[in-house]
Write an enzyme that holds these catalytic residues in place. Structure first.
Site, short mmCIF file in Angstrom:
data_model
loop_
_atom_site.label_atom_id
_atom_site.label_comp_id
_atom_site.label_asym_id
_atom_site.label_seq_id
_atom_site.Cartn_x
_atom_site.Cartn_y
_atom_site.Cartn_z
N GLU A 81 39.32 38.84 46.53
CA GLU A 81 38.01 38.91 47.19
C GLU A 81 37.05 37.83 46.70
O GLU A 81 36.21 37.33 47.47
CB GLU A 81 37.37 40.29 46.95
CG GLU A 81 37.98 41.40 47.78
CD GLU A 81 39.16 42.07 47.10
OE1 GLU A 81 39.58 43.14 47.57
OE2 GLU A 81 39.69 41.52 46.11
N GLU A 98 44.09 47.74 46.26
CA GLU A 98 43.27 48.85 45.75
C GLU A 98 43.85 50.19 46.19
O GLU A 98 43.83 51.17 45.43
CB GLU A 98 41.83 48.70 46.25
CG GLU A 98 41.10 47.53 45.60
CD GLU A 98 39.71 47.31 46.16
OE1 GLU A 98 38.74 47.57 45.44
OE2 GLU A 98 39.61 46.89 47.33
#
Length: 713
Positions: free
Chosen positions: A140, A118
């Site tokens: 995730e 990210e």
């Protein structure tokens, strides 16, 4: 300025930020990082006018592994407000870099996963080292979470919903090449010097970059959720997703919601939506369970169950006795790991059939571009087929993988022992027969061990190592090292009939079959098993194992136990299995049919006669009752394995149950299932099930004792 992020302005006025979290092997988004980034951004603001651009690099072997799981696992509902604000502050830091007005380049030298990826997505340009160890992505979901650092927001705006959703919801990691082809990496570099050179060149060529979504008139690729094509895709997405997760895993559903809702609003509002869903998942129990599994896997792979004294040993030549499906699979994974294999069967032709299994798997890899023809040929050259014991000479490990017949196993292992090197380890791939008894076939019983692989070997990552009564630490250590050498995860258990995984797995299949015998609908049994989180129903998996093998194992156990003077009581499932075998001639999938029919060219379907011969309208029970029976019986049997000393650690129990048996990953494993249920509540429910369905559900003494002391497993 903290050492966590080194700040260095070069003579070309390009700032290099070097991520180097102190005292850690990898960079993570922990409190130290967040404070360091605040300081960096304050200094960057002061220096901005004099800077040409920014390169972000790492001093670690990896680039940035993202969120700190030690921190995330401790966040509960009482800290939800703090966690939400902390997440928004972290996003704001990335947003400052993204809207700096100066070029910011991520020079990616290693893995960039989760929050680390990210971070890269927030940079204006990404240059990645084109090497195997570079893995990029947002995993995730595999921890019961969603990307919390703007991943759902940016990925959707870069790729569009249709392309972004699979990456977000599957948690797939990409190589540098794959990310480059997908448009997520802008350039590839051949080495670290090339990485930094390309980063500098891009900065000099692009003095004032901005992200597409920060420019007027930006539109999401492929359109927003209101676009007819996207709307059509989204209309069926929830039902497809529910058919995969059965409601056991909330993370994929929240990812879908965050991505779709975020695509309909401005960037900042989309980040708020993501943060709310992220907070909800992080404070929930399922993410705690799944993060716990990650920690336990790391403990196992670090050698928690391995004797400490013996030095690490790598096998050089492995003999495999039996070239059936298991033997052929073991040969494949061993050769793939670079180890020479001697695959022996009753004759050369039969052994060659076992090698053909490797040929088929490797040809598929070549066809899909994952392997070159030369690499395939090199793997196949490591597998020597034979029908002669003499060819086993020089092997430092023998793995017996013949039928579950004690006499046959004794015959082949005794013959092999005569020709292998004196220090060779001899292992049996038996799934149920006690190792201590099998060891009597060889003269050096201290060198004998159980090594239980799971089918299909090429896909199943677990190996259950069974320590016999006379197995020494050197043998156990070498077996452990070999399992890691072939890139599998080892658990270690003590000897007993069925060990741990087969014993607990049998309780699952038997409970499902027993319910059928009671008159419960076969469709309900199979459906509720999947709703409970099991990968497949007990009737379907019994067909795969084969009812004839299940019967053979039961008869062998009965014979052995009666010889020891023990009384054997049949499980309620026994009568149903015997009926299918003896009355209806249905032995399972390999025999053409069992609980299911297997029509040519069509999906399997439950045998219609099950409804006629077994189902009873008055015997139906609630779906929750079915789910509890299937999960509780496995958890209770796991406790018995701890109580009897078969299981040596909670870690082995949880990891073994998930990766060997298919116990729902959302629970964190069989013992964690009890912990999170609450021991007293679990005991009460177990006693209820025992009262209604049989003594097998009675909570073991160890469970009662732990509840009394207020302890967890």
């Amino acid at each position: 300025m903290t050492d966590a992020i080194q700040y260095e302005i070069g003579p070309d006025q390009i700032l290099t930020l070097t991520l180097d979290m102190p005292g850690q092997q990898a960079n993570t988004m922990n409190a130290t990082y967040r404070q360091a980034m605040d300081e960096v951004l304050a200094r960057l603001h002061a220096d901005k006018d004099s800077l040409v651009g920014v390169i972000v690099r790492s001093a670690k072997k990896t680039f940035f592994t993202g969120g700190d799981l030690n921190e995330l696992i401790r966040v509960d509902a009482s800290r939800a407000a703090w966690f939400y604000q902390m997440t928004m502050d972290l996003k704001a830091q990335l947003r400052v870099l993204e809207t700096l007005g100066k070029p910011v380049v991520a020079a990616i030298n290693g893995a960039a996963l989760g929050g680390g990826w990210e971070f890269c997505l927030a940079c204006h340009h990404r240059v990645a080292l084109d090497e195997k160890h570079v893995r990029l992505g947002l995993p995730e979901v595999t921890l019961g979470l969603l990307p919390g650092g703007g991943g759902t927001v940016r990925l959707v705006r870069m790729l569009g919903l249709e392309k972004a959703l699979p990456l977000l919801m599957d948690g797939r990691n990409l190589s540098a090449q794959q990310a480059f082809k997908a448009g997520l990496v802008d350039q590839l570099a051949s080495d670290v010097d090339d990485l930094l050179t390309k980063s500098r060149e891009w900065i000099l060529a692009n003095p004032s970059p901005s992200k597409p979504w920060d420019r007027p008139g930006f539109q999401i690729p492929g359109g927003t959720p209101s676009h007819p094509k996207v709307a059509q895709m989204l209309a069926i997405a929830p039902s497809i997703l529910r058919s995969k997760t059965h409601g056991c895993y909330p993370a994929p559903e929240k990812i879908l919601a965050a991505a779709v809702e975020g695509a309909q609003v401005d960037f900042h509002t989309a980040e708020k939506i993501e943060a709310r869903y992220f907070t909800e998942l992080t404070t929930g129990q399922i993410s705690k369970n799944m993060i716990g599994t990650w920690f336990q896997l790391n403990e196992l792979n670090a050698g928690q169950s391995r004797p400490k004294a013996p030095p690490v040993y790598h096998m050089r030549r492995v003999g495999i006795l039996g070239a059936g499906m298991m033997g052929g699979g073991i040969a494949y994974v061993t050769a793939l790991a670079g180890v020479d294999v001697v695959l022996k069967d009753i004759n050369l032709a039969t052994a060659q059939k076992g090698k053909d299994y490797s040929v088929r798997l490797l040809n598929k890899q070549v066809a899909t571009g994952r392997m070159s023809a030369e690499q395939r040929d090199a793997v196949l050259a490591r597998i020597k087929t034979t029908g002669r014991d003499s060819d086993l000479e020089g092997c430092d490990l023998i793995i017996e993988a013949v039928l579950e017949d004690r006499d046959l196993k004794a015959q082949v292992t005794a013959a092999a022992e005569q020709v292998v090197v004196p220090y060779a380890v001899i292992a049996s791939n038996t799934s149920t027969l006690p190792i201590t008894g099998l060891a009597t076939a060889v003269s050096r019983q201290e060198r004998f061990i159980g090594m239980h692989f799971f089918s299909p070997v090429d896909k199943m990552r677990l190996v259950e190592i069974i320590k016999g009564a006379r197995t020494n630490d050197m043998t156990l250590a070498r077996a452990f090292d070999f399992v890691q050498q072939i890139n599998k995860t080892p658990i270690v258990v003590n000897d007993a009939r069925g060990f741990f995984t087969s014993r607990v797995f049998a309780t699952f299949t038997n409970e499902g079959i027993a319910m059928l015998g009671e008159g419960v609908s076969a469709v309900m049994i199979e459906t509720e098993a999947r709703k409970a989180g099991m990968p497949v129903g007990p009737l379907a998996v019994s067909d795969e194992v084969s009812l004839s093998l299940m019967s053979h194992i039961r008869q062998q156990a009965r014979k052995d136990l009666e010889a020891q003077g023990e009384t054997v009581t049949d499980h309620p499932a026994t009568a149903v299995i015997d009926l299918l075998l003896n009355e209806y001639n249905r032995a399972g999938k390999a025999a053409g049919g069992g609980f299911y029919d297997y029509p040519d060219g069509a999906p399997k379907r439950l045998w219609p006669e099950l409804k006629v011969r077994f189902e009873n309208a008055d015997a139906q029970i609630a779906g929750q009752e079915i789910r509890d029976r299937l999960l509780f019986i496995q958890a209770i049997e796991t406790v018995r394995c701890v109580e009897e000393g078969v299981l040596r650690s909670t870690t082995d129990a949880n990891i073994g149950s998930i990766f060997g048996i298919g116990f729902p990953a959302c629970t964190g494993g069989a013992l964690q299932f009890i912990n999170q249920y609450g021991l007293k509540d679990f005991i009460a429910r177990g006693q209820y099930l025992a009262e209604h369905y049989g003594e097998r559900f009675q909570p073991p003494a160890l469970l009662l004792e732990k509840a009394l002391k207020g302890e967890l497993f």
